[in-house]
Design a protein around this motif. Structure first.
Motif, short mmCIF file in Angstrom:
data_model
loop_
_atom_site.label_atom_id
_atom_site.label_comp_id
_atom_site.label_asym_id
_atom_site.label_seq_id
_atom_site.Cartn_x
_atom_site.Cartn_y
_atom_site.Cartn_z
N VAL A 1 1.10 -8.19 7.10
CA VAL A 1 1.69 -6.35 7.82
C VAL A 1 2.13 -5.78 7.06
N VAL A 2 3.93 -6.76 6.99
CA VAL A 2 4.50 -6.10 5.74
C VAL A 2 3.89 -5.17 4.78
N GLU A 3 2.40 -6.00 3.63
CA GLU A 3 2.60 -5.26 2.58
C GLU A 3 2.25 -4.22 2.90
N GLU A 4 0.75 -4.32 3.87
CA GLU A 4 -0.22 -3.22 4.48
C GLU A 4 0.52 -2.16 4.90
N LEU A 5 2.08 -2.11 4.99
CA LEU A 5 2.91 -1.11 6.30
C LEU A 5 2.68 -0.07 4.31
N LEU A 6 2.99 -1.11 3.66
CA LEU A 6 3.92 -0.56 1.87
C LEU A 6 2.39 0.27 0.81
N ALA A 7 0.63 -0.45 1.49
CA ALA A 7 0.22 -0.09 1.23
C ALA A 7 -0.39 1.81 1.32
N ARG A 8 0.02 1.16 2.80
CA ARG A 8 -0.13 2.99 3.68
C ARG A 8 1.17 3.56 2.82
N GLY A 9 1.47 3.61 2.79
CA GLY A 9 2.85 4.91 2.39
C GLY A 9 3.92 4.57 2.72
N VAL A 10 3.84 3.86 3.87
CA VAL A 10 5.63 3.58 4.70
C VAL A 10 6.93 2.93 3.40
N ALA A 11 7.90 3.59 3.62
CA ALA A 11 8.69 3.85 2.53
C ALA A 11 9.37 2.52 2.93
N PRO A 12 9.40 1.64 1.38
CA PRO A 12 10.29 0.24 2.16
C PRO A 12 11.64 -0.15 2.49
N ALA A 13 11.95 1.20 2.88
CA ALA A 13 13.49 2.15 2.83
C ALA A 13 13.47 1.91 4.88
N ASP A 14 11.98 1.96 5.65
CA ASP A 14 11.87 2.08 6.34
C ASP A 14 11.21 0.63 7.28
N VAL A 15 11.04 -0.45 6.94
CA VAL A 15 10.29 -1.24 7.26
C VAL A 15 11.84 -2.68 6.84
N VAL A 16 11.90 -3.39 8.55
CA VAL A 16 12.56 -4.31 8.37
C VAL A 16 11.78 -5.97 8.62
N ALA B 1 -5.04 -2.87 10.37
CA ALA B 1 -5.72 -3.04 11.75
C ALA B 1 -3.96 -2.60 11.79
N THR B 2 -3.24 -3.65 12.57
CA THR B 2 -2.06 -3.78 12.99
C THR B 2 -0.92 -2.71 12.20
N ALA B 3 -1.17 -2.71 10.84
CA ALA B 3 -0.30 -1.57 10.28
C ALA B 3 -0.72 0.26 10.32
N ARG B 4 -1.67 -0.24 10.58
CA ARG B 4 -2.41 1.67 11.13
C ARG B 4 -1.61 1.59 11.89
N VAL B 5 -1.70 0.96 13.17
CA VAL B 5 -0.64 1.36 14.42
C VAL B 5 0.58 1.12 14.87
N LEU B 6 0.94 0.57 14.18
CA LEU B 6 2.53 0.46 13.70
C LEU B 6 3.23 1.71 12.31
N LEU C 1 -11.14 -3.58 16.10
CA LEU C 1 -10.87 -4.00 14.43
C LEU C 1 -10.70 -3.27 13.23
N SER C 2 -12.23 -3.22 12.94
CA SER C 2 -13.03 -1.96 11.55
C SER C 2 -12.50 -0.72 12.31
N ARG C 3 -12.58 -0.04 13.15
CA ARG C 3 -12.04 1.27 13.35
C ARG C 3 -10.15 1.53 13.26
N LEU C 4 -9.88 0.42 13.46
CA LEU C 4 -8.80 0.78 13.16
C LEU C 4 -8.29 0.40 11.79
N ALA C 5 -8.71 -0.64 11.41
CA ALA C 5 -8.31 -1.18 9.93
C ALA C 5 -9.27 -0.27 8.76
N GLY C 6 -10.23 0.92 9.36
CA GLY C 6 -10.15 1.83 8.81
C GLY C 6 -11.48 1.01 7.46
N ARG C 7 -11.84 0.74 7.81
CA ARG C 7 -13.41 -0.63 7.25
C ARG C 7 -13.84 -1.79 7.52
N PRO C 8 -14.99 -2.20 7.45
CA PRO C 8 -15.39 -3.29 8.05
C PRO C 8 -14.59 -4.28 7.53
#
Length: 291
Positions: free
Chosen positions: A16-31, A180-185, A272-279
């Motif tokens: 999830v942490v890695e997916e958040l970063l891949a989505r463009g969330v700044a590392p400083a905004d993740v704990v 999918a989890t990272a998308r929601v967060l 799951l696929s809808r939130l993840a944005g892929r099959p």
């Protein structure tokens, strides 16, 4: 908003942490929170995210890690029988801190499932509803990675033992669930998460496969003949006991198969696929990566 991910040194939380970063969330905004400080330090060094010790059995660490306005991912504890008090401590800390939103990794079909492991998740969902916090329920289905032992059994013996009958499993990989989890967060943290408030997402793979499909996929991946040994629940328990499992573990494993036979993991609502944005990842591809 800061996104706090508990269980971040575990198999789902780290993804999830890695997916958040891949989505463009700044590392400083993740704990990234977890119990193992050495692994947390390594994760922080590798990703640049902030880290915090979070131990569900030590409420002081939870209170120190959470702040007003945070988006908090409560990853379910890993100790059956101890999850409810652990989760209660985390929820209490979230309330006291004034977090803005909690997402919880629950179980597929919570409230209407024969899965024995669902009771603790259902109790946690009740605690979250009573907390007054904005909540998203991420009701995770089965991880394809749960079949790592089955893959090795098939590799060694050419046989897969199961008592799932005609039951189907809509499994997906941890990477699928993490996306999918990272998308929601990320949505909630960016102020775009109104649709997620109060939502209960039933997360599972796009295709529900049966035991015959599992055996065929294993044979393709391993490059050898794999046969299915289908038995009833009592015979399954007996075979597992003969293989060296203790009575409780054998009963638990056979009980999971019995729940699958009743359709507990067959739903394919598409959340799951809808939130993840892929099959979601096909079974054979996931097994190949595991092999």
């Amino acid at each position: 908003m800061t996104i706090v991910v508990s269980g971040a040194t575990g198999q789902l939380g780290r993804r999830v942490v890695e997916e958040l970063l891949a989505r463009g969330v700044a590392p400083a905004d993740v704990v990234a929170g977890g119990r193992d400080e050495e692994r947390l330090a390594a994760l922080g060094e590798a990703t640049g995210v902030r880290t915090a010790r979070m131990d569900y059995d030590d409420p002081a660490t939870l209170e120190a890690a959470l702040s007003a306005g945070d988006v908090f991912l409560l990853v379910s504890g890993s100790e059956p029988g101890g999850r409810v008090p652990q989760h209660a401590a985390a929820i209490d800390a979230a309330v006291h801190a004034g977090v803005a939103h909690v997402a919880y990794t629950s179980v597929l079909g919570a409230g209407d499932t024969p899965l024995s492991l669902a009771a603790e998740h259902e109790a946690t969902e009740e605690l979250l509803r009573a907390s007054g916090l904005p909540v998203t329920l991420l009701r995770n289905g089965w991880y394809t990675e749960n079949y790592a032992a089955t893959l090795e059994q098939a590799r060694a013996t050419g046989v897969v033992l199961t008592s799932t009958g005609e039951g189907r499993v809509a499994s997906a990989t941890r990477d699928d669930y993490a996306a999918a989890t990272a998308r929601v967060l990320a949505d909630v943290a960016a102020g775009d998460g109104a649709e997620h408030v109060g939502a209960a997402y039933e997360l599972s793979g796009d295709h529900a496969w049966d035991a015959e499909e599992l055996v065929a996929a294993l044979g393709e991946v391993l490059g050898r003949e794999v046969t299915l040994r289908a038995v009833d629940t009592d015979s399954h328990v007996a075979a597992l006991r003969q293989a060296g499992l203790d009575e409780g573990t054998a009963g638990f494993v056979a009980g999971l198969d019995a729940a699958i036979a009743q359709g507990a993991l067959a739903a394919t609502p598409g959340d799951l696929s809808r939130l993840a944005g892929r099959p979601t990842t096909p079974l054979v591809d996931a097994l190949r990566a595991m092999a």
